[in-house]
Design a protein around this motif. Structure first.
Motif, PDB file in Angstrom:
ATOM      1  N   VAL A  33     -39.709  66.098 -44.990  1.00 26.58           N
ATOM      2  CA  VAL A  33     -40.410  67.026 -44.701  1.00 26.58           C
ATOM      3  C   VAL A  33     -41.403  67.382 -46.026  1.00 26.58           C
ATOM      4  O   VAL A  33     -40.828  67.591 -46.972  1.00 26.58           O
ATOM      5  CB  VAL A  33     -40.198  68.350 -44.408  1.00 26.58           C
ATOM      6  CG1 VAL A  33     -41.049  69.284 -44.053  1.00 26.58           C
ATOM      7  CG2 VAL A  33     -39.129  67.866 -43.108  1.00 26.58           C
ATOM      8  N   ILE A  34     -42.914  66.993 -46.028  1.00 24.08           N
ATOM      9  CA  ILE A  34     -43.628  67.528 -47.049  1.00 24.08           C
ATOM     10  C   ILE A  34     -44.666  68.273 -46.498  1.00 24.08           C
ATOM     11  O   ILE A  34     -45.663  67.894 -45.558  1.00 24.08           O
ATOM     12  CB  ILE A  34     -44.296  66.020 -47.465  1.00 24.08           C
ATOM     13  CG1 ILE A  34     -43.517  65.113 -47.945  1.00 24.08           C
ATOM     14  CG2 ILE A  34     -45.076  66.425 -48.769  1.00 24.08           C
ATOM     15  CD1 ILE A  34     -43.981  63.647 -48.499  1.00 24.08           C
ATOM     16  N   GLY A  35     -44.542  69.580 -47.198  1.00 27.16           N
ATOM     17  CA  GLY A  35     -45.300  70.443 -46.406  1.00 27.16           C
ATOM     18  C   GLY A  35     -46.851  70.163 -46.679  1.00 27.16           C
ATOM     19  O   GLY A  35     -47.490  70.875 -45.548  1.00 27.16           O
ATOM     20  N   SER A  36     -47.407  69.612 -47.448  1.00 28.10           N
ATOM     21  CA  SER A  36     -48.728  69.634 -47.383  1.00 28.10           C
ATOM     22  C   SER A  36     -49.205  68.396 -46.395  1.00 28.10           C
ATOM     23  O   SER A  36     -50.332  68.454 -46.243  1.00 28.10           O
ATOM     24  CB  SER A  36     -49.423  69.265 -48.669  1.00 28.10           C
ATOM     25  OG  SER A  36     -48.761  68.262 -49.328  1.00 28.10           O
ATOM     26  N   SER A 114     -33.557  74.369 -44.687  1.00 30.75           N
ATOM     27  CA  SER A 114     -34.488  73.633 -45.562  1.00 30.75           C
ATOM     28  C   SER A 114     -35.862  73.505 -45.112  1.00 30.75           C
ATOM     29  O   SER A 114     -36.851  73.719 -45.965  1.00 30.75           O
ATOM     30  CB  SER A 114     -33.733  72.277 -46.127  1.00 30.75           C
ATOM     31  OG  SER A 114     -32.486  72.524 -46.731  1.00 30.75           O
ATOM     32  N   CYS A 115     -35.919  73.141 -43.803  1.00 26.22           N
ATOM     33  CA  CYS A 115     -37.371  72.763 -43.359  1.00 26.22           C
ATOM     34  C   CYS A 115     -38.040  74.138 -43.055  1.00 26.22           C
ATOM     35  O   CYS A 115     -39.087  74.016 -43.427  1.00 26.22           O
ATOM     36  CB  CYS A 115     -36.975  72.394 -42.012  1.00 26.22           C
ATOM     37  SG  CYS A 115     -36.302  70.390 -42.208  1.00 26.22           S
ATOM     38  N   GLN A 116     -37.538  75.187 -42.736  1.00 25.25           N
ATOM     39  CA  GLN A 116     -37.959  76.481 -42.705  1.00 25.25           C
ATOM     40  C   GLN A 116     -38.549  76.895 -43.979  1.00 25.25           C
ATOM     41  O   GLN A 116     -39.645  77.431 -43.817  1.00 25.25           O
ATOM     42  CB  GLN A 116     -37.113  77.471 -42.095  1.00 25.25           C
ATOM     43  CG  GLN A 116     -36.887  77.097 -40.608  1.00 25.25           C
ATOM     44  CD  GLN A 116     -38.094  77.363 -39.594  1.00 25.25           C
ATOM     45  OE1 GLN A 116     -39.255  77.979 -39.966  1.00 25.25           O
ATOM     46  NE2 GLN A 116     -38.232  76.717 -38.570  1.00 25.25           N
ATOM     47  N   GLU A 117     -37.739  76.728 -44.825  1.00 25.76           N
ATOM     48  CA  GLU A 117     -38.317  77.011 -46.453  1.00 25.76           C
ATOM     49  C   GLU A 117     -39.576  76.363 -46.683  1.00 25.76           C
ATOM     50  O   GLU A 117     -40.612  76.991 -47.023  1.00 25.76           O
ATOM     51  CB  GLU A 117     -37.338  76.633 -47.415  1.00 25.76           C
ATOM     52  CG  GLU A 117     -36.301  77.829 -47.541  1.00 25.76           C
ATOM     53  CD  GLU A 117     -35.236  77.088 -48.362  1.00 25.76           C
ATOM     54  OE1 GLU A 117     -35.556  76.308 -49.451  1.00 25.76           O
ATOM     55  OE2 GLU A 117     -34.039  77.795 -48.376  1.00 25.76           O
ATOM     56  N   ILE A 118     -39.720  75.255 -46.267  1.00 22.52           N
ATOM     57  CA  ILE A 118     -41.076  74.239 -46.448  1.00 22.52           C
ATOM     58  C   ILE A 118     -42.033  74.741 -45.860  1.00 22.52           C
ATOM     59  O   ILE A 118     -43.190  74.838 -45.907  1.00 22.52           O
ATOM     60  CB  ILE A 118     -40.586  72.747 -46.549  1.00 22.52           C
ATOM     61  CG1 ILE A 118     -39.810  72.377 -47.548  1.00 22.52           C
ATOM     62  CG2 ILE A 118     -42.011  71.799 -46.492  1.00 22.52           C
ATOM     63  CD1 ILE A 118     -39.054  71.027 -47.014  1.00 22.52           C
ATOM     64  N   LEU A 119     -41.736  75.136 -44.413  1.00 22.92           N
ATOM     65  CA  LEU A 119     -42.848  75.765 -43.343  1.00 22.92           C
ATOM     66  C   LEU A 119     -43.383  76.917 -43.743  1.00 22.92           C
ATOM     67  O   LEU A 119     -44.324  77.003 -43.680  1.00 22.92           O
ATOM     68  CB  LEU A 119     -42.097  75.544 -41.825  1.00 22.92           C
ATOM     69  CG  LEU A 119     -41.773  74.042 -41.297  1.00 22.92           C
ATOM     70  CD1 LEU A 119     -41.122  74.300 -40.060  1.00 22.92           C
ATOM     71  CD2 LEU A 119     -43.115  73.320 -41.285  1.00 22.92           C
ATOM     72  N   GLN A 121     -43.376  78.015 -46.830  1.00 19.45           N
ATOM     73  CA  GLN A 121     -44.330  77.743 -48.063  1.00 19.45           C
ATOM     74  C   GLN A 121     -45.759  77.413 -47.682  1.00 19.45           C
ATOM     75  O   GLN A 121     -46.669  77.723 -48.299  1.00 19.45           O
ATOM     76  CB  GLN A 121     -43.764  76.842 -49.138  1.00 19.45           C
ATOM     77  CG  GLN A 121     -42.356  77.536 -49.686  1.00 19.45           C
ATOM     78  CD  GLN A 121     -41.765  76.197 -50.549  1.00 19.45           C
ATOM     79  OE1 GLN A 121     -42.248  75.222 -50.475  1.00 19.45           O
ATOM     80  NE2 GLN A 121     -40.806  76.622 -51.187  1.00 19.45           N
ATOM     81  N   ARG A 122     -45.711  76.571 -46.512  1.00 21.49           N
ATOM     82  CA  ARG A 122     -47.079  76.172 -46.037  1.00 21.49           C
ATOM     83  C   ARG A 122     -47.596  77.014 -45.268  1.00 21.49           C
ATOM     84  O   ARG A 122     -48.892  77.187 -45.561  1.00 21.49           O
ATOM     85  CB  ARG A 122     -46.839  74.800 -45.096  1.00 21.49           C
ATOM     86  CG  ARG A 122     -47.813  74.429 -44.472  1.00 21.49           C
ATOM     87  CD  ARG A 122     -47.675  73.445 -43.309  1.00 21.49           C
ATOM     88  NE  ARG A 122     -46.894  74.037 -42.262  1.00 21.49           N
ATOM     89  CZ  ARG A 122     -47.716  74.308 -41.037  1.00 21.49           C
ATOM     90  NH1 ARG A 122     -48.924  73.853 -40.876  1.00 21.49           N
ATOM     91  NH2 ARG A 122     -46.840  74.854 -40.011  1.00 21.49           N
TER      92      ARG A 122
END
Length: 129
Positions: A33-36, A114-119, A121-122
Protein backbone atom coordinates in the motif's frame (compact mmCIF):
# COMPACT_ATOMS: atom_id res chain seq x y z
CA UNK A 1 -2.75 -52.31 -24.65
CA UNK A 2 -2.77 -51.98 -20.83
CA UNK A 3 0.63 -50.29 -20.79
CA UNK A 4 -0.62 -47.76 -23.34
CA UNK A 5 -3.63 -46.92 -21.15
CA UNK A 6 -1.39 -46.68 -18.08
CA UNK A 7 1.07 -44.41 -19.91
CA UNK A 8 -1.78 -42.16 -21.06
CA UNK A 9 -3.18 -41.98 -17.50
CA UNK A 10 0.24 -41.04 -16.09
CA UNK A 11 0.75 -38.44 -18.82
CA UNK A 12 -2.67 -36.84 -18.19
CA UNK A 13 -2.01 -36.84 -14.44
CA UNK A 14 1.34 -35.07 -14.92
CA UNK A 15 -0.20 -32.47 -17.22
CA UNK A 16 -2.97 -31.90 -14.65
CA UNK A 17 -0.39 -31.48 -11.88
CA UNK A 18 1.60 -28.96 -13.93
CA UNK A 19 -1.55 -26.97 -14.69
CA UNK A 20 -2.54 -27.07 -11.00
CA UNK A 21 0.89 -25.81 -9.87
CA UNK A 22 0.98 -23.08 -12.52
CA UNK A 23 -2.55 -21.67 -12.23
CA UNK A 24 -4.08 -22.76 -8.90
CA UNK A 25 -1.57 -23.46 -6.11
CA UNK A 26 -0.67 -20.11 -4.54
CA UNK A 27 2.54 -20.12 -2.49
CA UNK A 28 2.56 -16.53 -1.27
CA UNK A 29 0.34 -13.45 -1.32
CA UNK A 30 1.50 -9.91 -0.63
CA UNK A 31 -0.06 -6.50 -0.27
CA UNK A 32 1.79 -3.23 -0.90
CA UNK A 33 0.00 0.00 0.00
CA UNK A 34 1.47 3.33 -1.13
CA UNK A 35 -0.74 6.21 -0.02
CA UNK A 36 0.03 8.49 -2.96
CA UNK A 37 -0.24 5.81 -5.66
CA UNK A 38 -2.39 2.84 -4.82
CA UNK A 39 -2.54 -0.77 -3.68
CA UNK A 40 -0.64 -3.61 -5.32
CA UNK A 41 -1.74 -7.20 -4.70
CA UNK A 42 0.68 -9.96 -5.76
CA UNK A 43 0.15 -13.72 -5.79
CA UNK A 44 3.12 -16.05 -6.29
CA UNK A 45 2.26 -19.52 -7.57
CA UNK A 46 4.09 -22.80 -6.86
CA UNK A 47 5.45 -22.84 -10.42
CA UNK A 48 7.16 -19.46 -9.88
CA UNK A 49 4.58 -17.49 -11.86
CA UNK A 50 3.41 -14.20 -10.33
CA UNK A 51 0.12 -12.39 -10.79
CA UNK A 52 -0.05 -8.70 -9.88
CA UNK A 53 -3.06 -6.42 -9.64
CA UNK A 54 -2.80 -2.67 -9.09
CA UNK A 55 -5.65 -0.52 -7.80
CA UNK A 56 -5.32 3.27 -8.00
CA UNK A 57 -5.76 5.04 -4.69
CA UNK A 58 -8.41 7.31 -6.21
CA UNK A 59 -10.64 4.26 -6.70
CA UNK A 60 -10.26 3.01 -3.10
CA UNK A 61 -13.12 3.99 -0.82
CA UNK A 62 -12.10 1.90 2.20
CA UNK A 63 -10.51 -1.30 3.43
CA UNK A 64 -12.57 -3.56 5.70
CA UNK A 65 -12.48 -6.93 7.41
CA UNK A 66 -15.49 -8.90 6.27
CA UNK A 67 -16.85 -12.18 7.53
CA UNK A 68 -18.51 -15.09 5.81
CA UNK A 69 -20.08 -18.27 7.08
CA UNK A 70 -18.70 -21.36 5.36
CA UNK A 71 -20.07 -24.74 6.42
CA UNK A 72 -20.07 -24.44 10.24
CA UNK A 73 -17.37 -21.85 10.73
CA UNK A 74 -16.89 -18.12 10.31
CA UNK A 75 -14.16 -17.03 7.90
CA UNK A 76 -12.71 -13.52 8.09
CA UNK A 77 -11.13 -11.85 5.08
CA UNK A 78 -9.78 -8.45 4.14
CA UNK A 79 -11.56 -6.52 1.36
CA UNK A 80 -10.94 -3.37 -0.62
CA UNK A 81 -14.11 -1.37 -1.30
CA UNK A 82 -13.93 0.46 -4.63
CA UNK A 83 -15.72 3.76 -5.02
CA UNK A 84 -18.56 4.01 -7.50
CA UNK A 85 -17.67 6.77 -10.02
CA UNK A 86 -21.33 7.74 -10.45
CA UNK A 87 -22.18 7.84 -6.74
CA UNK A 88 -19.50 9.15 -4.31
CA UNK A 89 -21.26 7.43 -1.39
CA UNK A 90 -21.68 4.12 -3.24
CA UNK A 91 -19.48 1.09 -3.67
CA UNK A 92 -18.94 -0.32 -7.16
CA UNK A 93 -16.95 -3.43 -6.31
CA UNK A 94 -15.58 -5.46 -3.40
CA UNK A 95 -12.09 -6.93 -3.96
CA UNK A 96 -11.23 -9.72 -1.49
CA UNK A 97 -7.58 -10.11 -0.47
CA UNK A 98 -5.58 -13.13 0.69
CA UNK A 99 -8.09 -15.61 -0.72
CA UNK A 100 -5.64 -18.51 -0.85
CA UNK A 101 -3.66 -18.04 2.35
CA UNK A 102 -6.68 -17.29 4.58
CA UNK A 103 -4.78 -15.67 7.48
CA UNK A 104 -6.16 -15.73 11.02
CA UNK A 105 -8.21 -12.82 12.35
CA UNK A 106 -5.39 -11.46 14.54
CA UNK A 107 -3.10 -11.27 11.48
CA UNK A 108 -5.82 -9.57 9.44
CA UNK A 109 -6.31 -7.01 12.20
CA UNK A 110 -2.60 -6.09 12.11
CA UNK A 111 -2.67 -5.67 8.31
CA UNK A 112 -5.96 -3.74 8.58
CA UNK A 113 -4.53 -1.29 11.16
CA UNK A 114 -1.42 -0.65 9.06
CA UNK A 115 -3.47 -0.05 5.92
CA UNK A 116 -5.91 2.23 7.74
CA UNK A 117 -2.99 4.37 8.98
CA UNK A 118 -1.85 4.86 5.40
CA UNK A 119 -5.40 5.58 4.18
CA UNK A 120 -5.93 8.09 6.99
CA UNK A 121 -2.69 9.90 6.10
CA UNK A 122 -3.92 10.13 2.51
CA UNK A 123 -7.28 11.58 3.63
CA UNK A 124 -5.72 14.17 5.95
CA UNK A 125 -2.94 15.18 3.55
CA UNK A 126 -3.64 18.37 1.59
CA UNK A 127 -4.73 17.64 -1.97
CA UNK A 128 -2.44 19.14 -4.62
CA UNK A 129 -4.01 20.40 -7.81
Amino acid sequence: QNSMVLSAAIFITLIGLIIYLHFVKVDQESLLVIGSLGIQVTSSYASGRESTTFIEMGLVKDLVINEAIHMQKVIYYLCILLQDPGDPQGISKVVPLFQSSKPRLDCLIEVYKSCQEILEQRKTAPQSS
